[in-house]
Design a protein around this motif. Sequence first.
Motif: not given
Length: 379
Positions: A201-206, A214-215, A240-248, A250-253
């Motif tokens: 959900t946080g990723s969707d907000c991004i 957004a600035k 597994p617990l690991k770093m995952r980066t969504s497309s959102s 990766g767009e600059g957050a």
Amino acid sequence: GRICPAPCEASCTLNLDDSPVAIKTIVCAIVDKGWEEGWIVPKPAEKKTGKKVAIVGAGPAGLAAAQQLARAGHTVHVYEKNARPGGLMVYGIPDFKMEKDVIARRVKQMEAEGVTFHCNVHVGVTHKLADIEKKHDAVLLSGGAEKARDIPVPGRDLRGIHFAMHFLPQQNRRIAGETLGLGTDELAAGKNVVVIGGGDTGSDCIGTSIRQGAKSVTQLEILPEPPEKENKGLSWPNWPLKMRTSSSQGEGAKRDFAVTTKRFEGKAGKVTKLVCARVDDKFKEIPGSEFEIPADMVLLAMGFVSPVQDDIVAEAEIALDNRGNIKADDKAYATNRPKVFAAGDIRRGQSLVVWAIREGRQAAHAIDKALMGKSDLPR
């Protein structure tokens, strides 16, 4: 399956060598081909049972149950508080993540199978559950778990702080040309946006904030930063617990981990910054780690705790479990109220769409069996 995180791929034996079978992609390709070629068609029941079933909530659990029950020959009416069926798949998940025509074509198929949809009907608010019960032989509650987790810190009442499920549905309604509903029209354009919560959900907000212009966008997570790669010798075949980066993302957050929000501060009643601190592995504040983040908009995306308690749950006086979910087991799906059943997040709590679909199908089997004495529906 389009928004499933595909835990099956993590459990695939070939994933031990980082080359799992792309199950999710394969399934989506097969289904898309089926629609394109006309292989997926309505399957109306050959004969009717004379029984009527009401489904309250047209999310994944409700839709799955409605389709199965209609195919079993029951007359099915689906009551949905929003303008379109689909639940959070339509109003919570952004269009850039899942196109809404995917839901619309399934609804059209279900209508051809005899399912009747009643939208803009909020059972427990605009219509009484008791009235619905009188007109049906069984009622399935599948309204989801929409009570969001809050953050009770000083400054929470400042303007500019919103739940994700206020912000995201507004954008989906805006794109669809619907009225935005209650509350002010909130846009991230030109603002420093802070998203609290590191999940989907946080990723969707991004992604939504970036598309609105957004600035800056910063995402805060109270959990520690996960490793880049899991130890499969310890984790496989589990998720597994690991770093995952969504497309959102990766767009600059900017993402920050092991952070707690101590308070919000603002001017003239509007938020201007967050005062945060670092936490240890027990979520205890690390002394001397306090810092500030400028913010014109804060989006709370920390998950959901239970169904909303002030509509159908309050009217029905229905038994709840210790987490505030409707109490029903995963066999009969029956509540303590005669002929009323519950399935999906409203029963199990916040979970995956695929779990909601599974529960909806199993609940359909249970309802069919309760009405007819037996059921040929799959469980």
